[in-house]
Scaffold this active site. Sequence first.
Site, short mmCIF file in Angstrom:
data_model
loop_
_atom_site.label_atom_id
_atom_site.label_comp_id
_atom_site.label_asym_id
_atom_site.label_seq_id
_atom_site.Cartn_x
_atom_site.Cartn_y
_atom_site.Cartn_z
N SER A 32 35.24 -23.50 20.72
CA SER A 32 34.73 -22.16 20.38
C SER A 32 35.88 -21.22 20.04
O SER A 32 35.67 -20.03 19.82
CB SER A 32 33.92 -21.60 21.55
OG SER A 32 34.68 -21.65 22.75
N ASN A 119 33.03 -20.69 34.00
CA ASN A 119 31.64 -20.21 33.96
C ASN A 119 31.53 -18.74 34.35
O ASN A 119 30.83 -17.97 33.68
CB ASN A 119 30.76 -21.08 34.86
CG ASN A 119 30.73 -22.51 34.39
OD1 ASN A 119 31.25 -22.83 33.32
ND2 ASN A 119 30.13 -23.39 35.18
N HIS A 165 -0.12 4.18 3.97
CA HIS A 165 -0.40 3.06 3.04
C HIS A 165 0.36 3.21 1.72
O HIS A 165 -0.08 2.72 0.69
CB HIS A 165 -1.89 2.93 2.74
CG HIS A 165 -2.76 2.96 3.96
ND1 HIS A 165 -3.14 1.83 4.65
CD2 HIS A 165 -3.29 4.01 4.63
CE1 HIS A 165 -3.90 2.18 5.68
NE2 HIS A 165 -3.99 3.50 5.70
N SER A 286 25.15 -2.36 -12.67
CA SER A 286 24.74 -3.70 -13.06
C SER A 286 25.78 -4.27 -13.99
O SER A 286 26.39 -3.55 -14.79
CB SER A 286 23.38 -3.63 -13.75
OG SER A 286 23.20 -4.76 -14.58
N LYS A 292 22.12 1.19 -15.18
CA LYS A 292 21.69 1.01 -13.79
C LYS A 292 22.57 1.66 -12.74
O LYS A 292 23.78 1.69 -12.85
CB LYS A 292 21.60 -0.48 -13.47
CG LYS A 292 20.51 -1.18 -14.25
CD LYS A 292 19.16 -0.97 -13.62
CE LYS A 292 19.01 -1.97 -12.50
NZ LYS A 292 17.75 -1.79 -11.79
N ASN A 294 22.20 1.25 -8.65
CA ASN A 294 21.36 0.58 -7.65
C ASN A 294 21.69 0.98 -6.21
O ASN A 294 22.87 1.13 -5.88
CB ASN A 294 21.51 -0.94 -7.80
CG ASN A 294 21.06 -1.44 -9.16
OD1 ASN A 294 20.13 -0.88 -9.76
ND2 ASN A 294 21.74 -2.45 -9.68
N GLU A 299 19.74 -1.45 0.44
CA GLU A 299 19.12 -2.79 0.35
C GLU A 299 19.79 -3.77 1.31
O GLU A 299 19.12 -4.60 1.93
CB GLU A 299 19.22 -3.32 -1.08
CG GLU A 299 18.35 -2.56 -2.05
CD GLU A 299 18.66 -2.93 -3.50
OE1 GLU A 299 17.84 -3.58 -4.13
OE2 GLU A 299 19.75 -2.57 -3.99
N TYR A 326 24.87 -23.27 34.59
CA TYR A 326 25.61 -23.25 33.34
C TYR A 326 25.42 -24.55 32.57
O TYR A 326 25.44 -25.64 33.14
CB TYR A 326 27.12 -23.02 33.57
CG TYR A 326 27.87 -23.00 32.24
CD1 TYR A 326 28.01 -21.82 31.53
CD2 TYR A 326 28.38 -24.17 31.68
CE1 TYR A 326 28.64 -21.79 30.29
CE2 TYR A 326 29.01 -24.16 30.44
CZ TYR A 326 29.14 -22.97 29.75
OH TYR A 326 29.76 -22.95 28.52
N LYS A 334 27.64 -16.77 21.66
CA LYS A 334 28.67 -15.87 21.16
C LYS A 334 28.54 -15.49 19.70
O LYS A 334 28.61 -14.31 19.35
CB LYS A 334 30.06 -16.46 21.43
CG LYS A 334 30.46 -16.21 22.86
CD LYS A 334 31.64 -17.04 23.29
CE LYS A 334 31.49 -17.34 24.76
NZ LYS A 334 30.31 -18.16 25.10
N1 ARG Z 1 33.66 -21.84 25.98
C1 ARG Z 1 32.73 -21.86 27.06
C2 ARG Z 1 31.56 -20.93 26.78
O1 ARG Z 1 31.70 -20.10 25.96
C3 ARG Z 1 33.39 -21.42 28.32
C4 ARG Z 1 32.78 -21.98 29.54
C5 ARG Z 1 32.98 -23.42 29.60
N2 ARG Z 1 32.54 -23.94 30.84
C6 ARG Z 1 32.38 -25.24 31.01
N3 ARG Z 1 31.96 -25.64 32.16
N4 ARG Z 1 32.60 -26.11 30.05
O2 ARG Z 1 30.50 -21.04 27.36
#
Ligand code: ARG
Length: 465
Positions: A32, A119, A165, A286, A292, A294, A299, A326, A334
């Site tokens: 991540s 966690n 309406h 445009s 145009k 716009n 939008e 968890y 995220k």
């Molecule tokens: N990158 C993980 C998340 O965003 C962090 C927590 C990871 N915890 C684990 N037990 N693998 O959730």
Amino acid sequence: MEMKEKKSKSKKPWGGRFKKDTDRRVESFTSSLAYDRRLYPYDLAGSVVHARMLARQGIISPAEAEEICRGLQAIGEEIESGSFRFDESDEDIHMAIEKALTARIGKAGEKLHTGRSRNDQVALDVRLYLREQTEALLKLVGDLKKRLVETAKKEIEIVMPGYTHLQKAQPVLLAHYLLAFWEMFDRDEERFRDCRKRIDVMPLGSAALAGTSLSLDREYAAELLQFPRISRNSMDAVSDRDFIAEFIFAASLLMTHMSRFCEDLIIWSSQEFGYVEISDAFTTGSSIMPQKKNPDVAELIRGKTGRVYGHLIAILTILKGLPMTYNRDLQEDKEPLFDTVDTVTAAVAILTEMITRIVYLRPRMEAEAELGFTTATDLAEYLVEKGVPFREAHSIVGRIVAYCLDAGKELAMITFEELKKFHAVFADDVLPRLKAARSVNMKKTFGGTSPERVAERIREIEQGE
Ligand code: ARG
């Protein structure tokens, strides 16, 4: 100890029980880091507090805490300046920072994660991040509301057709229309404030799911991180993402309101309506049609609303089937959250700028307010005042409208003699009642569109209600 370390093949901090390296494809699939690196300031802040708390509890030494804090600060500076080397195999920002810390300060770095799990760490980081973002967003919504009141006050005299309406209904003040959005944004603000109460709960100290046997002082950490409350159940704390779902819902509704406003501005800026002129600076041309201009900003706000709704469904779906507590699925919270924050923040800011530069084309609005039988209800209410039951009055005016349509006339063009034919109670005070401005003036019910009522509301708002 030595033996064990040599036997482990994995280079991961959790690699003790593994005999093989993680497959590269798994690393890239599970990482991540590409998006959670934006959490780094919060991760650092949380770690500094955790280290200070550990030292205060005698779990690590003051010197170790000092080393950790200095190391974290240096890492923060490196990330900020762009010199920090992110490594895909680090899984997430928490790992990346911990690894860099240990590389930098050695043994003391290995003590930072004492009594902590990623966690509770990630739950803390997201809460710290969202608390700050909510604060910033609240300020922007406040600016938007302020701009609406200023415009309502400045344009208090403009009468326009009100629609139901998308058919002309009754004349209203443009100011009343603008303040309708003020009310919506005010509720949005209230929702974010309320949501913030549940963001503002500190999960640190919940560890993986069960708490820890080490004697942490959670109250102390909460105080340093300025949390008014700490979570009361470690299992809930590491798996609770309600505050994210709530935030995205509040954002979805705010987007809905902005989208509706934009929809009207798009319609109103068309040649057919011609009620507003959006500034050149907030429109685009445009590539083929030279004439145009716009309303792309409006939008796109409308379009981006769909994207935020998508995030709401994503987070709810991620949560619905999770076994306690968890699960890695939670990492998927995220991107929807971050994109929601970015999208809604940018949309509120640009909408505020755009509406500041809109010109309301008063002659056109006022001319249209007189057309399309907008005062037919006023005529029926006139009859009611003269003692005619409302249903009968409705039907009489309905016949007058039909008569006008056949004769190719607007209601505003009808003569007293013509009206007389429909009911004997019509007197010579009736014709002024067919004027849009008069119609608006008479809507004095609380919350109605009369200038007095609208001015009263503006005063209330200015005095902070
Ligand atoms: N990158 C993980 C998340 O965003 C962090 C927590 C990871 N915890 C684990 N037990 N693998 O959730």
